[in-house]
Design a protein around this motif. Structure first.
Motif, PDB file in Angstrom:
ATOM      1  N   ARG A 145       0.993   9.975  -3.480  1.00  0.00           N
ATOM      2  CA  ARG A 145       1.466   9.982  -2.143  1.00  0.00           C
ATOM      3  C   ARG A 145       0.851  10.390  -0.562  1.00  0.00           C
ATOM      4  O   ARG A 145       0.784  10.045   0.190  1.00  0.00           O
ATOM      5  CB  ARG A 145       2.949  10.698  -2.231  1.00  0.00           C
ATOM      6  CG  ARG A 145       4.060   9.922  -3.212  1.00  0.00           C
ATOM      7  CD  ARG A 145       5.741   9.977  -1.884  1.00  0.00           C
ATOM      8  NE  ARG A 145       6.033   9.906  -3.275  1.00  0.00           N
ATOM      9  CZ  ARG A 145       6.636   8.471  -3.539  1.00  0.00           C
ATOM     10  NH1 ARG A 145       5.908   7.662  -2.230  1.00  0.00           N
ATOM     11  NH2 ARG A 145       8.081   8.457  -4.539  1.00  0.00           N
ATOM     12  N   THR A 146       0.361  11.324  -1.167  1.00  0.00           N
ATOM     13  CA  THR A 146      -1.145  12.566  -0.938  1.00  0.00           C
ATOM     14  C   THR A 146      -1.949  11.217  -0.144  1.00  0.00           C
ATOM     15  O   THR A 146      -2.480  11.108   0.920  1.00  0.00           O
ATOM     16  CB  THR A 146      -1.582  13.133  -1.284  1.00  0.00           C
ATOM     17  OG1 THR A 146      -0.989  13.429  -1.938  1.00  0.00           O
ATOM     18  CG2 THR A 146      -1.634  14.947  -0.285  1.00  0.00           C
ATOM     19  N   GLU A 147      -2.428  10.654  -0.837  1.00  0.00           N
ATOM     20  CA  GLU A 147      -3.877   9.360  -0.736  1.00  0.00           C
ATOM     21  C   GLU A 147      -3.507   8.524  -0.503  1.00  0.00           C
ATOM     22  O   GLU A 147      -4.272   7.507   0.175  1.00  0.00           O
ATOM     23  CB  GLU A 147      -4.418   9.543  -2.124  1.00  0.00           C
ATOM     24  CG  GLU A 147      -4.961  10.844  -2.758  1.00  0.00           C
ATOM     25  CD  GLU A 147      -6.611  11.581  -1.802  1.00  0.00           C
ATOM     26  OE1 GLU A 147      -6.381  11.363  -1.499  1.00  0.00           O
ATOM     27  OE2 GLU A 147      -6.062  12.928  -2.216  1.00  0.00           O
ATOM     28  N   GLY A 148      -2.317   8.269  -0.350  1.00  0.00           N
ATOM     29  CA  GLY A 148      -1.429   6.561  -0.101  1.00  0.00           C
ATOM     30  C   GLY A 148      -1.883   5.467  -0.660  1.00  0.00           C
ATOM     31  O   GLY A 148      -2.223   4.591  -0.365  1.00  0.00           O
ATOM     32  N   THR A 149      -2.142   6.259  -1.852  1.00  0.00           N
ATOM     33  CA  THR A 149      -2.296   4.972  -3.210  1.00  0.00           C
ATOM     34  C   THR A 149      -0.833   3.914  -3.798  1.00  0.00           C
ATOM     35  O   THR A 149      -0.186   4.722  -3.784  1.00  0.00           O
ATOM     36  CB  THR A 149      -3.375   5.692  -4.238  1.00  0.00           C
ATOM     37  OG1 THR A 149      -4.155   6.328  -3.494  1.00  0.00           O
ATOM     38  CG2 THR A 149      -4.010   4.374  -5.403  1.00  0.00           C
ATOM     39  N   ARG A 164      -7.465   1.617  -4.359  1.00  0.00           N
ATOM     40  CA  ARG A 164      -6.282   1.754  -3.268  1.00  0.00           C
ATOM     41  C   ARG A 164      -5.067   1.192  -4.010  1.00  0.00           C
ATOM     42  O   ARG A 164      -4.086   1.336  -3.409  1.00  0.00           O
ATOM     43  CB  ARG A 164      -6.692   0.218  -2.430  1.00  0.00           C
ATOM     44  CG  ARG A 164      -7.306   0.423  -1.500  1.00  0.00           C
ATOM     45  CD  ARG A 164      -8.753  -1.137  -1.371  1.00  0.00           C
ATOM     46  NE  ARG A 164      -8.927  -1.467   0.137  1.00  0.00           N
ATOM     47  CZ  ARG A 164      -8.873  -1.470   1.277  1.00  0.00           C
ATOM     48  NH1 ARG A 164      -7.155  -1.699   1.327  1.00  0.00           N
ATOM     49  NH2 ARG A 164      -9.581  -1.500   1.890  1.00  0.00           N
ATOM     50  N   GLY A 200       0.561  -0.704   0.257  1.00  0.00           N
ATOM     51  CA  GLY A 200      -0.192   0.135   0.305  1.00  0.00           C
ATOM     52  C   GLY A 200       0.637   1.468  -0.166  1.00  0.00           C
ATOM     53  O   GLY A 200       2.257   1.570   0.770  1.00  0.00           O
ATOM     54  N   GLY A 201       0.802   2.214  -0.894  1.00  0.00           N
ATOM     55  CA  GLY A 201       1.072   3.750  -1.108  1.00  0.00           C
ATOM     56  C   GLY A 201       2.659   3.206  -1.639  1.00  0.00           C
ATOM     57  O   GLY A 201       3.569   4.471  -1.833  1.00  0.00           O
ATOM     58  N   GLU A 202       2.766   2.461  -1.845  1.00  0.00           N
ATOM     59  CA  GLU A 202       4.410   1.680  -2.704  1.00  0.00           C
ATOM     60  C   GLU A 202       4.250   2.572  -4.498  1.00  0.00           C
ATOM     61  O   GLU A 202       3.056   2.012  -4.775  1.00  0.00           O
ATOM     62  CB  GLU A 202       4.478   0.907  -2.733  1.00  0.00           C
ATOM     63  CG  GLU A 202       6.323   0.656  -3.374  1.00  0.00           C
ATOM     64  CD  GLU A 202       6.680  -1.421  -3.689  1.00  0.00           C
ATOM     65  OE1 GLU A 202       8.063  -1.566  -3.082  1.00  0.00           O
ATOM     66  OE2 GLU A 202       5.543  -1.975  -3.099  1.00  0.00           O
TER      67      GLU A 202
END
Lengths: 800, 223
Positions: free
Chosen positions: B192-196, B164, B36-38
């Motif tokens: 990055r901001t949304e953590g997607t 996601r 997640g977030g990568e």
């Protein structure tokens, strides 16, 4: 090079056989309906010409008595003694197996050689004609309808259809006519004769009848058929346009490649034209065959109509002329050229490096829709001008065409507005997309929807007209056919005895005596009306003066039928000149549907006083409850009247209604065929669009809508557009019905009908149009639902 | 194996995909994980299988062999309806051709997937439009926008629903270098901001260098 390029172009159709079938089908249907109607018209006109030729004596003039009264034998003898070479003719009707047949009795020994009847007779015929129980010559088809006459009927090729030629004495015996209908004047006459007005002062010289006389009478009927044929042809061309547009769209990259490889634009357009020409000839030939089948199946109804309405004899068989084949092929080629012109023009103008990315060929910009709306306004203005300033049947058809065209042209803009309105009330993302996308699809579907609107409007218009006509006509028949039994005597003397007999046994006897004469320059029927209260109760008056019936009873005026009133702009209170120098006030105007002639009703006593030659053979009898059969038997026993001399009211109504139903069976069939063609037009348009839709649908699929759901939405879109088109067709159809009833009908037949609306018919038609749209939309939807994901993915990975 | 994969946002195992008539599989035993977030860049030659891998991961195309799990849900065991539902709610896709819906305005295109997923919030969409520099263009239609603007709308559409996993297939392929940089900046910063998690297929090594991790695909295999 030509061969290679043509082969590359034609390879498209080998890979897409269904598309080829669509193109051929559209063109064949368009040609079929058009050439079918033309075949019917041509066959009818040929029959008129043949009949007029024989009945009217070809180029031979004739002498006739006033009011179509029989010419006494003595007058004929006097003319012969005065040196005039004249030949007597008896012109009447006999009952055949399927309706009446025209009977022409001639004297073979005095018949002028120039007359067509003489040309139809061989020397071998003479013995048979003049023998006791003489021969009756008829063309083979008509001969087949005369089984009651057994071996006397001799089939003979070349005679006019629906006509029997026989000897004078046989005709007199079969028709019961005393005297002659006319005397043909031999063009070659001796040098010294008494002048005609001295030898036969009571007779009038009439010029030969031509096919034009009957043609004029039936013109309106044929014009109606032609209008339908043209409408169907136009609807068929929408299909061709769709199919050609699709083929051009799909081959856009091929065109680009060919141009890039050095094929000049002119060569490319030329080869595409040849390709279309090949298809047009194939489709034209199929269309002509289909047209023949349509014409052959409709012709019996058309023949029955023409016989019932106009006494025009047209046999229910078709003969095909090379000219008809050729005209069918020409119309197919012209139709193809018209439908493909836009596409060919675009190919001609396409730069060699035009992008292969599809631009929906069928799509037009909002600006084009606005131009179309402007054109619709112009058409409507033209229609209004035709209504206000125009006149005649042609003016009526300009009005009709203008309104239909305006409605069809305005349809995309109106639908666009309605869809935008619906979009405003959409709440979900999907419904917003649905309406926005529907609006975007409109230009591509507009041709098919316009075709559907034309077909639906024509259906509603003609359906409303026919049903209004049926309702009015049935009510009118109930009013007009007041007598329980109609009886015909064989001659005036028997008529007198019959009247005395009937008056003793019936509640009332209403003589139906009539004569004919020229009124205001046109042949008009003059009927006598007995002074009986039943007329005041039932006679269908459209306009009248006060105390009409009391004044009729006193012999103080006349009634005229609507046809005569409209043609001569007559109204109650006007004075009317009648044959013999009489002048009477018009007391009322009555409706007289189904009669192509003007008619005047005068009091019975006035008729017999002024026109003693009027036939006094027919009577209407008011029998009362249940006495009809008894009276019929009594008449048979007392007078030996044949069955066909007595007709009861129910049989007469059934006969009249059967003519009516057959008249409109033809328009009904054309209506259904036109709707069918419109259905095919929708199918081809949807298929055309389906191939262009993938780039628009694939992102939605990628965003999470299944193919099945997208397919259902596409299917729903076809239904929604068909439903909206149907709703808009209703007012257009009603306008069309009004034009047919209040303008065309008045111009064509001379009477105006009240208009009734039938919402249940609309509901049925609405369901039918939804069914047509559903059938058309089903296949593209199923194709979309089954589309492999790879096809959709290609949208994202390749340049399309 | 299933238990081990549950904590990964995306887990691909032994994926094989062969197109009919092809000599060799386009994807030949691919296995990869994305947290997640990568941000992961997928590079490789044309025809190496980058786009196909994205399509299979997005459930647009079925795999012949192997498993694709998104947040523990195995795409390869789902029917078409299930895969479509997962795309609506959990996956955002950005295409090279933008593939906007031409009949809808920019505002409606932007909100489209979020509304499909039932997650549209006016304030959030307004903020997103502002961030994408589209505030002045919301009433326009896609055809009225430049390529860069259209791609910004496509990115906005993909992230608006809060997926996601965000996937981008050559997102700058149709854009000039400067515009491409701006678009990539946006994509990375939004992810990055949304953590997607972001899986981006690209030819450009320069763009790939901005990812947390690079995977190189050659002849259907991860190098």
């Amino acid at each position: 090079m030509i061969r290679t390029v043509l082969s590359a172009l034609l390879s498209h159709w080998r890979r897409r056989p269904f598309q080829l079938v669509t193109l051929i089908l559209g063109l064949a249907l368009a040609t079929a309906l058009w050439s079918g109607v033309q075949a019917i018209n041509a066959e009818a006109r040929k029959s008129y010409a043949a009949a007029a030729d024989v009945l009217g004596g070809g180029g031979v003039s004739a002498l006739t008595a006033p009011a179509a009264a029989p010419i006494p034998v003595e007058t004929y003898v006097a003319l012969r003694r005065a040196g005039w070479l004249v030949s007597p003719v008896i012109d009447g009707w006999i009952e055949g197996d399927r309706g009446r047949v025209r009977l022409l009795g001639v004297d073979p020994f005095t018949l002028p050689e120039a007359s067509p009847a003489a040309g139809s007779l061989d020397t071998d015929d003479l013995a048979g004609l003049v023998a006791a129980g003489g021969d009756m010559l008829a063309d083979p088809v008509t001969a087949g309808r005369l089984s009651a006459f057994g071996d006397r009927v001799v089939p003979r090729e070349g005679l006019a259809s629906g006509l029997v030629l026989t000897d004078l004495t046989v005709a007199a015996e079969l028709t019961g006519q005393q005297g002659y209908s006319r005397l043909l004047i031999d063009p070659v006459q001796p040098l010294r004769q008494a002048p005609l007005d001295e030898a036969a002062p009571d007779l009038a010289l009439s010029e030969p009848q031509t096919a034009d006389d009957l043609g004029r009478l039936t013109d309106s009927f044929h014009l109606n058929l032609t209008a339908f044929g043209l409408l169907s042809f136009a609807v068929g061309l929408f299909i061709v346009n769709g199919a050609v547009g699709l083929a051009f769209e799909q081959r856009r990259s091929v065109f680009r490649t060919l141009r890039a490889l050095g094929v000049p634009a002119g060569t490319l357009v030329g080869l595409l034209t040849i390709e279309l020409l090949i298809f047009a000839v194939i489709a034209g030939a199929i269309g002509i065959l289909l047209g023949y089948i349509i014409a052959a199946s409709l012709l019996p109804d058309v023949a029955a109509t023409l016989r019932g309405l106009y006494d025009a004899s047209v046999e229910g068989t078709l003969t095909l002329s090379p000219a008809w084949w050729l005209s069918g092929l020409v119309i197919a080629c012209l139709g193809t050229a018209l439908a493909a012109a836009g596409g060919l023009l675009r190919v001609a103008r396409m730069p060699p490096l035009a992008p292969a990315r599809p631009r929906a060929w069928a799509m037009v910009s909002g600006r084009a829709i606005r131009s179309q709306l402007l054109l619709a306004g112009l058409c409507l203005a033209l229609a209004c001008l035709a209504l206000v300033a125009g006149g005649g049947l042609a003016g009526g058809f300009v009005l009709l065409g203008g309104v239909l065209l305006a409605a069809a042209l305005a349809l995309p803009a109106v639908l666009s507005g309605l869809v935008a309105l619906a979009g405003r009330s959409a709440r979900t993302a999907l419904s917003e997309w649905f309406w926005a996308d529907t609006r975007q699809q409109l230009p591509g579907l507009s041709l098919a929807l316009m075709a559907l609107m034309l077909a639906l409007s024509a259906n509603i218009g003609v359906g409303t007209m026919v049903s209004s006509f049926r309702q009015t006509f049935t009510g009118w028949l109930d009013q007009r056919l007041v007598s329980d039994l109609y009886v015909s005597a064989r001659d005036d003397a028997e008529g007198g005895r019959l009247r005395t007999f009937l008056e003793a046994r019936a509640e009332g006897v209403l003589p139906i005596w009539n004569t004919e004469g020229d009124i205001l320059g046109a042949p008009t029927e003059i009927y006598g009306m007995a002074d009986h209260p039943i007329y005041a109760r039932t006679w269908p008056l459209l306009a009248s003066l006060p105390e009409t019936w009391a004044r009729m009873g006193r012999g103080g005026g006349v009634l005229v039928n609507e046809q005569l009133a409209r043609r001569e702009d007559l109204s109650p209170g006007d004075l009317l000149d009648l044959p013999g120098g009489f002048r009477d006030e018009i007391l009322g105007v009555y409706s007289d549907y189904g009669n192509p002639l003007g008619q005047v009703v005068i009091p019975l006593q006035v008729l017999t006083d002024r026109y003693p030659e009027a036939e006094r053979t027919d009577f209407g009898v008011l029998v009362g409850d249940g006495g009809t059969d008894d009276l019929r038997r009594a008449l048979e026993g007392e007078f030996g009247l044949p069955a066909d001399a007595m007709t009861d009211q129910a049989a007469l109504k059934a006969f009249s209604l059967s003519i009516f139903e057959r008249t409109f069976a033809v328009t009904g069939a054309l209506n259904v065929l036109t709707l069918g063609v419109a259905g095919v037009a929708i199918l081809t348009s949807l298929l055309t669009l389906a191939s262009m839709r993938l780039p628009q649908l694939a992102p939605l699929w990628a965003l999470g809508l299944t193919r099945g759901r997208l397919a259902r939405i596409e299917f729903l879109r076809a239904l929604v557009l068909a439903a909206l088109t149907f709703v808009l067709s209703v007012p257009v159809g009603l306008g069309l019905a009004w034009i047919l009833l209040a303008v065309i009908n008045v111009e064509a037949f001379g009477w105006r009908l009240p208009m009734f609306v039938y919402p249940l018919q609309w509901l049925w038609l609405g369901l039918l149009s939804l069914a047509a749209a559903a059938l058309a939309g089903l296949w593209p939807a199923v194709q979309l639902a089954r589309r492999p994901p790879a096809d959709l993915i290609r949208v994202f990975t390749h340049e399309r | 194996m299933q238990a081990n994969l549950r904590h990964m946002l995306l887990a691909v195992r032994d994926l094989v995909k062969r197109f009919p008539g092809a000599e060799r599989p386009v994807l030949d035993g691919i296995s990869l994980d994305v947290e997640g977030g990568e941000i992961v860049a997928l590079t490789g030659e044309s025809g190496s299988g980058k786009s196909t891998l994205l399509h299979v991961v997005a459930g647009l195309e079925p795999a012949d062999i192997g498993h694709v799990l998104i947040d523990g849900q195995d795409l390869t065991e789902m029917d078409d309806r299930g895969r479509a539902a997962l795309r609506r709610s959990d996956i955002g896709i950005v295409f090279q051709q933008f593939n906007l819906i031409p009949s809808l305005s920019v505002a409606r295109n932007l909100a489209f997937q979020a509304r499909l997923a039932g997650r549209a919030e006016e304030a959030q969409l307004d903020a997103l439009a502002l961030r994408l520099g589209l505030t002045d263009h919301l009433a326009k239609y896609p055809e009225e926008l430049s390529g860069g603007q259209q791609q910004r709308v496509a990115i906005g559409r993909a992230v608006a629903g809060g997926p996601r996993l965000l996937m981008a297939d050559e997102p700058t392929g149709n854009l000039d270098e400067a515009t491409g940089d701006t678009v990539m900046d946006l994509l990375v910063s939004l992810a990055r901001t949304e953590g997607t998690a972001l899986l981006v297929a690209t030819h450009s090594q320069r763009l790939a260098a901005r990812a947390d991790r690079r995977l190189h695909l050659s002849r259907g295999r991860l190098a």
